[in-house]
Design a protein around this motif. Structure first.
Motif, PDB file in Angstrom:
ATOM      1  N   CYS A  69      23.162  23.733  10.518  1.00 17.74           N
ATOM      2  CA  CYS A  69      23.877  22.459  10.626  1.00 17.74           C
ATOM      3  C   CYS A  69      23.027  21.370  11.270  1.00 17.74           C
ATOM      4  CB  CYS A  69      25.213  22.633  11.339  1.00 17.74           C
ATOM      5  SG  CYS A  69      25.093  23.248  13.005  1.00 17.74           S
ATOM      6  N   PHE A 115      17.395  19.322   8.041  1.00 17.17           N
ATOM      7  CA  PHE A 115      17.093  19.966   6.768  1.00 17.17           C
ATOM      8  C   PHE A 115      15.655  20.473   6.707  1.00 17.17           C
ATOM      9  CE2 PHE A 115      15.125  19.019   2.589  1.00 17.17           C
ATOM     10  CZ  PHE A 115      15.640  20.085   1.881  1.00 17.17           C
ATOM     11  N   PHE A 144      25.325  20.667   5.170  1.00 14.25           N
ATOM     12  CA  PHE A 144      25.924  21.818   5.833  1.00 14.25           C
ATOM     13  C   PHE A 144      27.362  21.957   5.356  1.00 14.25           C
ATOM     14  CE2 PHE A 144      28.447  23.473   9.494  1.00 14.25           C
ATOM     15  CZ  PHE A 144      27.935  24.771   9.473  1.00 14.25           C
ATOM     16  N   LYS A 201      22.347  24.650   2.508  1.00 13.46           N
ATOM     17  CA  LYS A 201      21.535  23.604   3.151  1.00 13.46           C
ATOM     18  C   LYS A 201      20.224  23.412   2.395  1.00 13.46           C
ATOM     19  CE  LYS A 201      20.664  21.009   6.887  1.00 13.46           C
ATOM     20  NZ  LYS A 201      21.634  20.151   7.595  1.00 13.46           N
TER      21      LYS A 201
END
Ligand code: GDP
Ligand code: MG
Length: 185
Positions: free
Chosen positions: A165, A168, A44, A38
């Motif tokens: 997930c 960012f 992800f 990531k």
């Protein structure tokens, strides 16, 4: 990718770009590889080779200063053994557990103990971040934020919770904080 030597201190007075070596530690399945991917790609990746350990390098700008960030995504199948390979290489450690997994939280304590022992004899002190991952699973979380905060303060480390997930920027913030701590050492 081959092993790098220990980066020079992240010193802003240096004219060449500084380097910063970050090491991700923690139980298998806590999401170290997902977090690394990531940070490096903003994406992800759900399934990643669980037995792969590698070092990745990325040119970053942290607080207007260029820095070569090297990330060692470790894979320990039995907790903190053979730690020599990263102990003196690291400029900062990120100890990862998963908020939905008590065993991984217990595992993070073993790493913190190993690192505390290392920091007793090693100068300069290597900063440590405790990082709870899988915050998206927080409806099922057995590891509370306050338990983790207590653990972090006991070992004098920064503490964050993120999800590999989700967004960012939160993940990037943790890696950049590690760089800042290493630099300001
Ligand atoms: P590692 O062994 O610590 O490197 O863990 P991985 O990065 O391989 O992740 C282990 C598993 O957890 C994989 O199935 C990932 O898809 C999953 N995973 C990693 N990060 C997250 C997260 O933030 N949220 C959720 N729900 N799953 C995650
Ligand atoms: Mg992995």
């Amino acid at each position: 990718m081959s092993m790098f030597g220990k980066a020079k201190a992240c010193n802003s007075a240096d004219r060449s770009p500084a380097g910063c070596n970050l090491v991700l530690l923690g139980a298998m399945g806590s999401g170290k590889s997902a977090l690394t991917v990531k940070f490096l790609t903003k994406r992800f990746i759900g399934e990643y080779d669980p037995y792969l350990e590698d070092i990745y390098s990325s040119e970053e700008i942290v607080d207007h200063q260029p820095v070569t960030v090297r990330v060692m995504d470790t894979c320990d199948q039995e907790g903190p053994v053979n730690s020599e390979r990263y102990l003196s290489w690291a400029n900062a450690f990120i100890v990862v557990y998963s908020v939905d997994n008590v065993e991984s939280f217990k595992g993070s304590q073993l790493y913190l103990q190993t690192l505390a022992l290392h920091n007793k004899t090693f100068r300069p002190q290597t900063p440590i971040i405790l990082l709870g991952n899988k915050l998206d699973m927080d409806r099922y979380r057995p590891v509370s934020q306050s338990d983790a905060e207590a653990l972090a303060s006991r070992f004098g480390c920064l503490f964050f919770e993120v999800s590999a997930c989700l967004d960012f920027m939160s993940v990037q913030h943790v890696f950049y904080e590690a760089v800042r701590r290493a630099r300001d050492g």
